[in-house]
Design an enzyme around this catalytic site. Structure first.
Site, short mmCIF file in Angstrom:
data_model
loop_
_atom_site.label_atom_id
_atom_site.label_comp_id
_atom_site.label_asym_id
_atom_site.label_seq_id
_atom_site.Cartn_x
_atom_site.Cartn_y
_atom_site.Cartn_z
N LYS A 120 54.12 -45.64 23.79
CA LYS A 120 53.82 -46.29 22.66
C LYS A 120 52.73 -47.70 22.98
O LYS A 120 52.11 -48.09 22.24
CB LYS A 120 55.06 -47.02 21.75
CG LYS A 120 55.67 -45.76 21.18
CD LYS A 120 56.72 -46.15 20.13
CE LYS A 120 57.34 -44.99 19.46
NZ LYS A 120 58.15 -44.20 20.15
C1 LIG Z 1 58.49 -42.82 19.88
C2 LIG Z 1 58.87 -42.08 20.97
C3 LIG Z 1 58.84 -40.71 21.07
C4 LIG Z 1 58.28 -39.82 19.84
O1 LIG Z 1 57.18 -40.06 19.57
P1 LIG Z 1 56.62 -39.41 18.04
O2 LIG Z 1 55.12 -39.91 17.94
O3 LIG Z 1 57.43 -40.49 17.15
O4 LIG Z 1 56.74 -38.14 17.78
C5 LIG Z 1 59.13 -39.82 22.04
N1 LIG Z 1 59.66 -40.44 23.42
C6 LIG Z 1 59.89 -41.91 23.34
C7 LIG Z 1 60.25 -42.26 24.59
C8 LIG Z 1 59.39 -42.57 22.24
O5 LIG Z 1 59.38 -44.09 22.37
#
Ligand SMILES: *Cc1c(COP(=O)(O)O)cnc(C)c1O
Length: 477
Positions: A120
């Protein structure tokens, strides 16, 4: 280029006017009215660019209303070795998102080298700089309100800390996050970051955010905004690493590739869909879920049936524990040929607590043309994938990445290079690593002993008036 709402009842707007907002006023999600196309000549030119330069090229297509020189400053200052180069000792910090080859044709795209050790950061850091730039231009300020069960909140705080004109009010369930996640957030000392621990569970925190957002007068008076996963700026910034991963995993733009994506809210893989629609040669987008398999069910059966929060399992890949995938509407909009009336019909059923089924419609026949395949992974799969990846390749992966590797290997068409997106580092999910490997994951130097730092947060009952009073006291207009 302008942005339109999936629901078709909101005016089209340029990038800079949707950047700071969330949902479109008609309740839909914004998408470009047409996907910008990347020509073969551009692909050849982009292949050799640095990550920051590639981000500039991709974002220029999505944000033509930001002057080029300004955008260049923003992408250059975001994608640096200082921001993305401190998590690992064994990869090149200048590469930002290095590709690690496990064996010929099987790769891991490292997206977790940012400050909070999860993918993220790749988009959120850019968003922080874009927000600061936009607010400075408008001589305005913004109070970001959000609820988190872990990854999103910390990525947002690390992206917004110290930013002019921005305050962050982040709610988290009191005593429910891991010691590491809690320390990551609560040890921040920046005066513009406010951690609020709500006595209750994540949904109580989320409900408080909704209650404040629904009070339009309060929202306007205190300039409340969000940075949740439907934010278009985040999606567009995620498109960049599909390009960089493709270039790293192939030798020429004549080749095709497959991407495997651990999915929750469908934000990450939605960016892959968009990269593909722009002309990137992606043959397969492999969607991996954990035990919460709403999305896997859709791609296998044509039925989209969000679960209630009571039927959402708590798993060892918690960032994928979702009952309803907030970005999925963007993909369905494309699947139905951008027919907003049709889309409103489907979401009318979903919003009323129901489901929709595309089996037997032309949309089911169109689905394979979008390149998606899917699969699901369980706790036992996760543990064995972590173990195998460690024993075979000497690489320790986190629980979410393991879900993607498991499903990716199962679903990838033979002969295609497979790029598995790494969504977090194992240090964030120590407990399952211990279970799988009987040892501790390595921690980046900057995070050693983070649990011992002084923490500060405001503990609060799940009471909307208390929350409003706290915001009012700390967010002078
Ligand atoms: C947010 C997140 C996801 C999922 O991603 P999306 O964009 O919501 O599909 C998967 N793995 C981790 C470690 C995350 O922080």
């Amino acid at each position: 280029m302008k942005y339109i709402s999936t629901r078709g009842l909101a005016p089209a707007k340029p990038f800079s006017e949707i950047l700071l907002g969330g949902l479109a006023p008609d309740g839909g999600l914004y998408l470009p009215e047409e996907y910008p196309q990347v020509s073969r000549i551009e692909l050849d030119e982009w292949r050799i660019l640095s990550y920051a330069d590639l981000a500039f090229e991709v974002m220029s297509k999505f944000a033509p209303d930001i002057p080029s020189a300004d955008l260049k400053v923003i992408t250059d200052k975001t994608y640096t070795a200082e921001v993305y180069g401190n998590a690992r000792t064994d990869s090149d910090p200048r590469q930002i998102a290095p590709l690690r080859t496990l064996e010929p044709g099987l790769h891991i795209l490292e997206l977790s080298n940012g400050p909070t050790l999860a993918f993220k950061d790749m988009a959120m850091q850019l968003l922080g700089n874009l927000f600061e730039y936009a607010l400075d231009k408008q001589q305005d300020s913004l109070n970001i309100l959000g609820a988190t069960s872990g990854d999103t909140g910390s990525a947002a705080e690390y992206a917004m800390r110290g930013k002019q004109g921005i305050r962050v009010f982040m709610l988290s369930p009191h005593g429910k996050m891991s010691a590491f996640q809690t320390a990551q957030m609560y040890s921040l000392q920046d005066p513009n970051i406010f951690n609020i621990a709500v006595r209750g569970v994540f949904d109580d925190a989320q409900d408080l955010v909704k209650a404040v957002s629904n009070d339009l007068e309060f929202k306007a008076k205190y300039k409340i905004g969000t940075v949740n996963s439907i934010n278009w700026g985040r999606i567009s910034a995620q498109v960049v690493y599909y390009f960089s991963g493709y270039f790293a995993a192939t030798n020429s733009n004549d080749e095709q590739a497959a991407f495997s994506v651990p999915s929750g809210n469908f934000g990450n893989i939605c960016a892959g869909h968009i990269a593909r629609m722009m002309g990137l040669p992606i043959a397969q987008l492999i969607l991996a879920t954990n035990e919460n398999d709403v999305l896997d069910e859709f791609f296998r059966t044509g039925v989209y049936r969000p679960r209630g929060t009571a039927q959402t399992f708590h798993t060892s890949s918690p960032s994928m524990d979702i009952s309803k995938a907030s970005n999925f509407e963007r993909f369905i909009f494309d699947l139905v040929g951008r027919d907003s009336a049709k889309l409103r019909g489907f979401w009318g059923q979903v919003d009323a607590g129901g489901a929709f089924d595309i089996k037997g419609t032309p949309y089911w026949d169109a689905l394979p043309g979008f390149g998606f395949v899917s699969g699901k992974s369980t706790h036992a799969d996760r543990v064995s994938t972590i173990r195998q990846t460690w024993e075979k390749y000497g690489l320790m992966v986190d629980t979410h990445t393991a879900d993607g590797i498991k499903v990716g290997i199962e679903q990838c068409r033979p002969g295609l290079p497979l790029v598995c997106l790494e969504t977090a580092l194992p240090a964030k999910f120590e407990e399952t690593i211990r279970e799988a490997l009987g040892r501790e994951p390595e921690r980046p130097a900057s995070m050693k002993g983070i649990e011992n730092l002084p923490q500060h947060c405001e503990v609060m009952n799940a009471d909307v008036n208390a929350l409003k009073a706290f915001i009012a006291a700390n967010a002078p207009r």
